[in-house]
Design an enzyme around this catalytic site. Structure first.
Site, PDB file in Angstrom:
ATOM      1  N   ASP A 109       0.821  -1.211   0.000  1.00 17.83           N
ATOM      2  CA  ASP A 109       0.000   0.000   0.000  1.00 17.83           C
ATOM      3  C   ASP A 109       0.861   1.270   0.000  1.00 17.83           C
ATOM      4  OD1 ASP A 109      -2.803   1.163   0.684  1.00 17.83           O
ATOM      5  OD2 ASP A 109      -1.528   2.050   2.221  1.00 17.83           O
ATOM      6  N   GLU A 154       1.392  -0.397  -4.940  1.00 16.37           N
ATOM      7  CA  GLU A 154       0.452   0.663  -5.305  1.00 16.37           C
ATOM      8  C   GLU A 154       1.190   1.995  -5.442  1.00 16.37           C
ATOM      9  OE1 GLU A 154      -3.520   2.931  -3.617  1.00 16.37           O
ATOM     10  OE2 GLU A 154      -1.707   2.718  -2.416  1.00 16.37           O
TER      11      GLU A 154
HETATM   12  C1  GLC Z   1      -4.162   3.228  -0.369  1.00 17.70           C
HETATM   13  C2  GLC Z   1      -5.441   2.468  -0.218  1.00 17.70           C
HETATM   14  C3  GLC Z   1      -6.496   3.406   0.275  1.00 17.70           C
HETATM   15  C4  GLC Z   1      -6.070   3.947   1.620  1.00 17.70           C
HETATM   16  C5  GLC Z   1      -4.672   4.568   1.538  1.00 17.70           C
HETATM   17  C6  GLC Z   1      -4.104   4.797   2.904  1.00 17.70           C
HETATM   18  O1  GLC Z   1      -4.264   4.232  -1.319  1.00 17.70           O
HETATM   19  O2  GLC Z   1      -5.790   1.854  -1.423  1.00 17.70           O
HETATM   20  O3  GLC Z   1      -7.730   2.787   0.379  1.00 17.70           O
HETATM   21  O4  GLC Z   1      -6.978   4.896   2.065  1.00 17.70           O
HETATM   22  O5  GLC Z   1      -3.766   3.752   0.867  1.00 17.70           O
HETATM   23  O6  GLC Z   1      -3.701   3.581   3.473  1.00 17.70           O
END
Ligand code: GLC
Ligand code: MG
Ligand code: CA
Length: 588
Positions: free
Chosen positions: A241, A299
């Protein structure tokens, strides 16, 4: 003596030259293909399916999905033909950001079940031939994690577990002023004052999500232990993440520059994509590589040049892939969708991707609106076909296989903190609740999601029409289409073949997958909002045959009665609005 050296030298140059030529030829044929001596890795063999556990299946009637609810629906996962199931966070959490605020990285939150349930889930998915990927949230913990409490109290090693800074100054009311202008992704200053410690702490997301300090060796070791803990339990990898935010510039007095056009906007040169972040990712990759065939998908929403850095290179591999969000970003609504945009978005990834790496295609997730609502219900099948049949790993968010739509959520029912902080007048522009509502399994009580009478987010009123059971029983449905395409994907051509783009314009998009000694396939999409008869020869980049054989078409097609195997003519292919078809080209 000298001459024989020269001869040997010339020989070496020639030999190296030949090797270079061979390598260049092989890779330019197949630049996107990671050449594994021991065959494709599991993530190269099929799709990733994202389960948002709160909304997948509720086994205990409390209205929130849980692990046994996923077990209960493992048949669906298996029938889809995907390979990997990624679970959004299931760890102990106060749920301020619905699990992306973790208070214990090695425990299951009771709302989702127990560690035994988790083990049952892994066993059940593995038994069904599926892989399990967990969401690893390393940038920040919950403020209720004991690390944070101890850090706030300056307890021993924990003192520097988070990013702490002195106030820059105090205003006339004696209110402390943050050390710099850094902003939270969710809005407002990224600094929160701790009265207990008398310092600010940094949070890229909510104040309840303090950023961990990756300049601290103990933190790095703690997080490696988290990875080992789950790998030892048999998981097959991680979705990492918010990785671009891991490390911040060391000097916390630096302001980020403002955009010349929009002074509200900062250029995140000190808070994203810092060199030290890649070093940490490298250590994680080395760690997972000590296990057998584990995946790291990360991500990163950034400029393409920055995103690509997360692949690493041939000698220092980092993630197996950073998620490709460019389809999400470029194809934000139907007016941005045309054949050129689709072609450019796909080429962007393939052209920028470092040599020998593996692509991926993301159409939706829990942070972005549903495909059917963004781009149109009629586009659901065609876009699923595109991502499923391009080279690389397709990533499907739960519900997209049945064309679920955004759900209207009243202000009273709004749960997402990103929506809540904008207030009743603007929450709809920011809330992620519409794409997070419960999975629609059938037309019965609570759409088959729960036996209870309440759900954490309302169920979309369209569940009577749009649900898994109905689509299973129908002859033509999004679900049937999705399953059929995942089957077709098993052909060698789609596993190893190259991709070319014969015809694309405002209203049409097409691509061919071909592999020496195997059938070639032509996928065509009518991206227009009207039914059309398309001449694919017109403006084609290379010569196409006159006719081809129908393999499959969108479930919305008027050609429902065009059975697979029937002949179609490429100069007059009739497609309804948003329709996608897959054709088999004649072997010449
Ligand atoms: C990522 C997740 C999102 C979350 C953020 C903070 O972007 O996909 O849902 O709010 O991280 O952890
Ligand atoms: Mg439950
Ligand atoms: Ca950080």
């Amino acid at each position: 003596m000298q001459r024989s050296y020269m001869f040997a030298g010339a020989f070496v140059v020639l030999f190296v030259g030949i090797i270079v030529i061979v390598v260049v030829c092989v890779s330019s044929m197949n630049g996107w293909k990671e050449h594994n001596a021991d065959g494709p890795k599991f993530w190269e063999q099929g799709g990733v399916y994202q389960v948002y556990p709160r909304s997948f299946g509720d086994s205990d009637g409390d209205g929130t999905g849980d692990l046994m609810g996923v077990v209960a629906h493992s048949d669906h996962l298996k029938d889809l033909g995907v390979v990997t199931v990624w679970l959004s966070p299931i760890f102990k959490s106060p749920m301020k950001d619905f699990g992306y605020d973790i208070s214990n990285y090695m425990a299951i939150d009771p709302i989702f079940g127990t560690m035994d349930d988790f083990e049952r889930l892994v066993a059940s998915l593995h038994r069904n031939g599926l892989k399990v990927v967990l969401d690893f949230v390393p940038n920040h913990s919950s403020n209720l994690h004991e690390w944070f409490t101890k850090s706030e109290a300056r307890e021993g090693n924990y003192t520097d577990y988070y990013v702490w800074a002195e106030a820059k100054d105090y205003d006339k009311n004696n209110t402390p002023i943050p050390p710099n202008n850094w902003m939270s992704e969710f809005g407002g200053s990224a600094w929160e004052w701790s009265g207990i410690r008398g310092q600010f702490y940094y949070h890229q997301f909510l104040a309840e999500q303090p950023d961990l300090n990756y300049r601290n060796e103990h933190v790095k070791e703690e997080m490696k232990n988290v990875l080992r803990f789950w790998l030892d339990k048999g998981v097959d990898g991680f979705r990492v993440d918010a990785v671009k935010y891991l490390v911040e510039a060391q000097d916390l007095n630096l302001d980020e520059p403002t955009d010349s056009d929009n002074p509200e906007l900062l250029h995140h040169i000190f808070t994203t994509n810092q060199p030290e972040t890649f070093q940490i990712l490298r250590e994680w990759r080395e760690l997972v590589d000590k296990y057998h065939e584990k995946v790291l998908m990360v991500e990163v929403y950034s400029e393409v040049e920055d995103v690509m850095k997360y692949y690493g290179n041939q000698s220092v591999p980092l993630a197996h892939f950073p998620f490709n969000f460019f389809m999400l970003e470029a194809l934000n609504n139907r007016s941005t969708l045309n054949g050129y945009a689709l072609k450019d978005t796909i080429s962007l990834w393939l052209d920028y991707m470092p040599e020998g790496k593996w692509p991926n295609w993301v159409l939706g997730n829990h942070d972005n609106g549903r495909v059917a609502s963004r781009l149109g219900k009629d586009m659901v099948d065609a876009l699923n076909m595109v991502v499923l049949l391009l080279p690389g790993t397709p990533v499907t968010y739960n519900g997209e296989e049945i064309g679920m739509e955004n759900t209207f959520i009243s202000w009273e029912d709004t749960r997402d903190p990103e929506g809540c902080r904008w207030g009743p007048d603007h929450y709809q522009e920011h809330s992620r609740d519409p794409e997070r509502t419960p999975m629609q399994w059938n037309d019965g009580h609570m759409a088959g999601f729960t036996n209870g009478n309440n759900t954490w987010l309302p169920i979309n009123a369209n569940y009577q029409e749009i649900n898994v059971a109905a689509q299973k029983n129908a002859t033509h449905s999004h679900l049937k289409f999705y399953q059929h395409v995942t089957e077709i994907r098993q052909e060698e051509t789609f596993k190893k073949g190259k991709v070319t783009f014969p015809t694309y314009d405002d209203s049409t998009f097409s691509f061919i997958r071909s592999l020496e000694g195997h059938p070639s396939y032509l996928a065509v999409v009518n991206v227009a909002t009207v039914n059309r008869t398309v001449n694919l020869h017109l403006g084609a980049n290379f010569q196409l045959p006159d006719k081809a054989e129908m393999v499959i078409h969108s479930s919305t097609s008027v050609a429902k009665e065009t059975p697979s195997g029937s002949t179609v003519f490429l100069d007059s292919l009739t497609l309804v609005a948003g329709e996608g078809v897959l054709l088999k080209l004649p072997e010449d």
